[in-house]
Design an enzyme around this catalytic site. Structure first.
Site, PDB file in Angstrom:
ATOM      1  N   PHE A 270      -0.826  -8.279   4.823  1.00  0.00           N
ATOM      2  CA  PHE A 270       0.503  -7.665   4.743  1.00  0.00           C
ATOM      3  C   PHE A 270       0.500  -6.310   4.040  1.00  0.00           C
ATOM      4  O   PHE A 270       1.454  -5.988   3.299  1.00  0.00           O
ATOM      5  CB  PHE A 270       1.499  -8.618   4.036  1.00  0.00           C
ATOM      6  CG  PHE A 270       1.303 -10.061   4.410  1.00  0.00           C
ATOM      7  CD1 PHE A 270       1.336 -10.448   5.737  1.00  0.00           C
ATOM      8  CD2 PHE A 270       1.043 -11.019   3.450  1.00  0.00           C
ATOM      9  CE1 PHE A 270       1.120 -11.777   6.104  1.00  0.00           C
ATOM     10  CE2 PHE A 270       0.827 -12.341   3.794  1.00  0.00           C
ATOM     11  CZ  PHE A 270       0.862 -12.723   5.119  1.00  0.00           C
ATOM     12  N   CYS A 271      -0.548  -5.520   4.230  1.00  0.00           N
ATOM     13  CA  CYS A 271      -0.639  -4.194   3.586  1.00  0.00           C
ATOM     14  C   CYS A 271      -0.499  -4.315   2.067  1.00  0.00           C
ATOM     15  O   CYS A 271       0.076  -3.425   1.418  1.00  0.00           O
ATOM     16  CB  CYS A 271       0.390  -3.211   4.145  1.00  0.00           C
ATOM     17  SG  CYS A 271       0.135  -2.840   5.866  1.00  0.00           S
ATOM     18  N   ALA A 272      -0.979  -5.421   1.529  1.00  0.00           N
ATOM     19  CA  ALA A 272      -0.976  -5.611   0.073  1.00  0.00           C
ATOM     20  C   ALA A 272      -2.281  -6.320  -0.263  1.00  0.00           C
ATOM     21  O   ALA A 272      -2.275  -7.424  -0.830  1.00  0.00           O
ATOM     22  CB  ALA A 272       0.252  -6.420  -0.343  1.00  0.00           C
TER      23      ALA A 272
ATOM     24  N   HIS B 171       0.815  -1.221   0.000  1.00  0.00           N
ATOM     25  CA  HIS B 171       0.000   0.000   0.000  1.00  0.00           C
ATOM     26  C   HIS B 171       0.850   1.273   0.000  1.00  0.00           C
ATOM     27  O   HIS B 171       0.424   2.306  -0.519  1.00  0.00           O
ATOM     28  CB  HIS B 171      -0.930   0.018   1.215  1.00  0.00           C
ATOM     29  CG  HIS B 171      -1.921  -1.118   1.202  1.00  0.00           C
ATOM     30  ND1 HIS B 171      -2.631  -1.503   2.313  1.00  0.00           N
ATOM     31  CD2 HIS B 171      -2.304  -1.960   0.212  1.00  0.00           C
ATOM     32  CE1 HIS B 171      -3.416  -2.526   2.004  1.00  0.00           C
ATOM     33  NE2 HIS B 171      -3.229  -2.827   0.741  1.00  0.00           N
TER      34      HIS B 171
END
Ligand code: PLP
Length: 417
Positions: free
Chosen positions: A362-364, A124
């Site tokens: 995982f911020c993805a 992100h």
């Protein structure tokens, strides 16, 4: 204490002897398999910060000896980081808070009307800061990434920036950044490489790869003191709006106007910078460089191969991969376990075995949804998520084997939950 592994000494990390409680109240040695989130502090980094503290003072402002010494150390840190990244002599090296801060800084410095081409596979921090984006679907193979970037950049009018990660924080897979840089430049565009997960594992050479900008964080590079870096071409950075407005960024201030520094570093580093964070990053760069990448990579590949081979041998465990098991990667592996949520797995690993991993997306989010075969539910979080194990300096065979043993117990139903 440094560890010798058939080459130059690999430095030790702090916390290697940490003990953590598991169910039943026992203490066990901690198996830290969460380096991709934040890596532990290297001993030489801690020593460098401790050595700087007695003379710690403000930078760029004071005439006193401690201030001059600290300023010299801070500027030396910039040189060290420049050399570590293989940056060009005229590149700006700006200390930031972290990778997210670095990408946001560049986003604010883009020339008016810049189109940003970015893959859905990004973290992100590299996916979200931009105003005007062309989003590309996860490519089926590396050549497809280059082809998709080529087609997207061909259709852009005006300035363009291609944003891509060097090593995925989800799968560890290495992206073809040299080929992507070549394509970007063929279209007169620039490239920003998110190197947050590359620099702890592999040598970066911005000049040889012909990259325009790179960003990374100290806390993933064994330097957990709250600093990051943006390195790259000066022109956009010197013309862009100062990222932070305040003391240090201005040359002169009148009644209703300010004359901003044109030099990218002071322009964007207003206020008192994180001097210790910068010194810590530089110390980590020095430690990794003097250890040598050959021995670091050899040791990491030995352990990650052991881990991946072990995972492949456990029925009901599936490793996530964009480009297949043979594609080169750094020491990061994400997987799912049939019959368990990622949170259940991570809690069992911690609560029963003293193993630290990460679970989630995982911020993805778009990338993990893609890997898990979830339909794109817009912003909806969905339920699917994965477990991520990641290694680095200080990781051991015992850590890897403990994880594999725990997963075998879990799929055999002999471990909680
Ligand atoms: N980019 C990648 C590939 C990452 O893995 C991370 C952190 O997980 C970031 C960017 C963001 O880093 P930070 O949280 O230090 O800003």
């Amino acid at each position: 204490m440094a560890v010798q592994r058939g080459g130059r000494a690999i430095p030790a990390v702090l916390g290697a002897d940490l003990e953590v409680p598991v169910r039943g109240g026992r203490l066990v040695p901690y198996a830290n398999l969460d380096y991709a989130a934040s890596a532990p502090c290297l001993e030489p980094v801690s020593a460098a910060v401790s050595a700087a503290l007695p003379a710690y003072s403000s930078v760029h402002r004071g005439a006193g000896y401690a201030s001059q010494l600290t300023t010299a150390r801070y500027e030396q840190a910039r040189h060290t980081v420049r050399a570590f990244a293989g940056a060009r002599p005229d590149d700006a090296v700006i200390f930031t808070r972290n990778t997210t801060d670095s990408t946001n800084l560049l986003a604010r410095s883009l020339p008016e009307g810049t189109t940003v081409v970015v893959f859905d596979t990004e973290h992100h921090a590299s996916l979200l800061p931009w105003d005007r984006t062309v989003r590309l679907a996860a490519p089926a193979f590396p050549g497809e990434a280059v082809r998709a970037a080529d087609a997207a950049l061909a259709s852009v009018d005006g300035p363009a920036l291609l944003v891509v990660t060097a090593a995925s924080n989800v799968t560890g897979e290495l992206w073809p950044i040299a080929a992507l840089a070549h394509i970007a430049h063929r279209h007169g565009a620039r490239i920003l490489v998110d190197a947050a997960q590359l620099v702890p594992h592999r040598r970066l050479n911005l000049t040889a790869l012909d990259l325009d900008y790179v960003a990374f964080s100290g806390h993933k590079l064994y330097a957990p003191f709250g600093a990051g870096v943006l390195i790259g071409r000066r022109d956009w950075l010197s013309a862009g709006e100062p990222y932070l407005k305040g003391g240090g960024a201005v040359r002169a201030v009148g009644a209703d106007e300010a004359e901003w520094h044109e030099d990218a570093e002071p322009r964007h580093e207003a206020g008192t910078p994180n001097v210790l964070g910068a010194l810590a990053i530089a110390a980590a760069c020095d430690a990794l460089t003097s250890t040598g990448w050959t021995s670091l990579v050899r040791e990491e590949e030995r352990l990650i191969s052991r881990l991946r081979a072990g995972l492949a041998g456990i029925g009901g465990v599936r490793e996530l991969s964009l480009w297949g098991p043979e594609h080169p990667r750094v020491g990061i592996v994400s997987f799912v376990v049939d019959g368990y949520t990622a949170r259940e797995v991570a809690e069992a690993l911690s609560g029963d075995y003293g193993i630290g991993v990460r679970d989630g997306k995982f911020c993805a989010h778009p990338f993990v949804r893609h890997l898990l075969g979830e339909s794109d539910g817009g912003c909806e979080d969905g339920t699917a998520s994965a477990v991520r194990a990641s290694i680095g300096i200080g990781s051991t065979e015992e850590h890897v084997d403990r994880l594999l043993g725990a997963l075998r117990d879990l799929v055999a139903g002999s471990a909680r939950p």
